[in-house]
Structures are given as C-alpha cells and as structure tokens.
Design an enzyme around this catalytic site. Structure first.
Site, short mmCIF file in Angstrom:
data_model
loop_
_atom_site.label_atom_id
_atom_site.label_comp_id
_atom_site.label_asym_id
_atom_site.label_seq_id
_atom_site.Cartn_x
_atom_site.Cartn_y
_atom_site.Cartn_z
N GLU A 146 0.81 -1.20 0.00
CA GLU A 146 0.00 0.00 0.00
C GLU A 146 0.85 1.26 0.00
OE1 GLU A 146 -2.92 -0.77 -0.58
OE2 GLU A 146 -2.90 -2.85 0.06
N CYS A 147 0.37 2.29 -0.67
CA CYS A 147 1.11 3.55 -0.76
C CYS A 147 0.81 4.48 0.40
CB CYS A 147 0.79 4.26 -2.08
SG CYS A 147 -0.84 5.01 -2.11
N GLY A 148 -0.12 4.07 1.28
CA GLY A 148 -0.39 4.87 2.47
C GLY A 148 -1.59 5.77 2.39
#
EC number: 1.8.4.8
Length: 253
Positions: free
Chosen positions: A238-240
């Site tokens: 996940e990129c956050g």
C-alpha cells in the site's frame, strides 16, 4: 436503501457506525459497479471526487464515474517521481475523457526532500512510510479539505492483494465516505470493460508492468513474482493513502 447523512454517521459510536454501514454494504454487493456509482452520487451526502494514480487500469474508474457525473473532480497526488509514460497517460486520458483534473503535491519539492531526508525509499519500511506520508497522505488530505469532498471514490479491488481482500464497498475514513465500486471485479472484468469502451491500459502494461507507481519503487514483473512484490521492493503493497484509521488502500485502478 435510504440516503446516508455523513454527519449522522459520524455522531455514532464506532460499533454503531460499523453495523449501519454493514447493512448498506450487503445491499451494495448486489449491484453492478455502474449501479453503485449512481447510488453513491444520489444517496451519499457531500461533494464527490475520484482519486487516481493513473496506473495500469486507471481508465476504468475514470470512465465509470465521469459517465455519470462528468465534472467530478479527479485528484492526483503527484510525487514528482512518476514515469514519463504516466504523465503522458494522464494527458491522454484527461483529453480523451475531458477530466476535471486537480493535481496536489507535497509541501516540499522532491529535491528539497532528498536534501533534508536523503532517499527515503532506500531507508526500509520506515523510510517508505515517511515518504508516502509526505507525498501521498498529506497532499490527499489537503485535497479533500480544499475541494470540500464528502464522497471519495477509489478503484481498489479485492483481487489485487491480500490486504484488500476484506475491504467493504462503503466505509468512512478521514471524516468522508469512501466508496469502492469495482471492489469485487476480476482482471478479466477489467479487461472486457476497457475493451468495450475502447479505453487503453497504461503504456507500461505492454512492457510487463502489473502495477505502476514511482520510478524508484516500481519493478517490472518477473516470473515467480506476485503483483504485490512489484511495488516498494516487496516490503509494502500500500502507498499509504488509505492506511489511516486502520484502513488500507493504494493505487487501485
């Protein structure tokens, strides 16, 4: 299903909120993606927006949302490290679909960040998380605030990773509705939708990329690799953007 008032749901306890949303999600699972988009625009309180990383299958969500509401704001959080092909893809789809594109960036430029912190993406999970917070999370929160968004569309799909397998179609995050219309779509359904509407994959798809983000944390797929391992050196999927409050997200489509 009745209309949902964001303010009313936010006043509930977390348990009450979860139970209420669960009832709605049961019904949403029965609808098509197109029907879900229409329902959300008609029944969820607040201005809508779609976040897009303009990744491999981005055209799907851009088509689904804008064919119902053509002026929907499209939010891009630009790290400054996207592939040249991604910027070209953004221009192509913006022109093709007449997108209402809004670009948000970090407060510090890429060069400034490197001068202050070094190359964060080379500093393990902690460095990647700091990088994502500066370049994804904070700009996205600013976008939601400045555009006064109440309904946030995203193209996450359960099939993309284990971390997305149990996500609901409708949730609340950062004080707004989060809506995932193609959550249950397969790669096959994505392919046929793009074919039906004569929409393109990202240019790097033909070069063997399954997922595309920043140049320094994206790898071309190799035999034996999962899609998750092509991003963030396999350390994170996940990129956050939506890991806040215990929820998960990433590039989606």
């Amino acid at each position: 299903m009745p209309k949902l008032q964001l303010s009313e749901l936010l006043s509930l306890t977390k348990v009450e909120q979860t139970l209420r949303l669960a009832e709605v999600n049961v019904e949403l699972e029965k609808l098509t993606a197109q029907e879900r988009v229409v329902w959300a625009l008609e029944n969820l309180e607040g201005n809508p927006a779609l976040s897009s990383s303009f990744g491999i299958q981005a055209a799907v969500m851009l088509q689904l949302v804008t064919e119902v509401k053509s002026d929907t704001p499209i939010i891009l959080t630009d790290t400054g490290y996207l592939f040249p092909e991604t910027y070209q893809f953004i221009d192509q789809l913006t022109d093709r679909l007449n997108l209402n594109l809004h670009v948000f960036t970090a407060d510090e430029s890429p060069n400034w960040q490197e001068a202050r912190y070094g190359k964060l993406w080379e500093q393990g999970v902690e460095g990647i998380e700091k990088y994502n917070k500066l370049n994804k999370v904070q700009p996205m929160r600013r976008a939601l605030d400045q555009l006064e968004i109440g309904v946030w569309f995203s193209g996450l799909r359960r099939e993309q990773s284990g971390s997305r397998a149990n996500l609901p179609i409708l949730s609340i995050q950062n004080g707004v509705f989060k809506f995932l219309p193609v959550l249950d779509w397969t790669n096959k359904e994505v392919h046929y939708f793009l074919k039906e509407y004569d929409l393109p994959y990202h240019p790097l798809w033909d070069q063997g990329y399954l997922s595309v983000g920043d140049t320094h944390t994206t790898q071309k797929w190799e035999p034996g690799m999962s899609e998750e391992e092509t991003r963030f050196f396999g350390l994170k999927r996940e990129c956050g953007l939506h890991e806040d409050d215990g929820e998960l997200d990433g590039s989606g489509i």
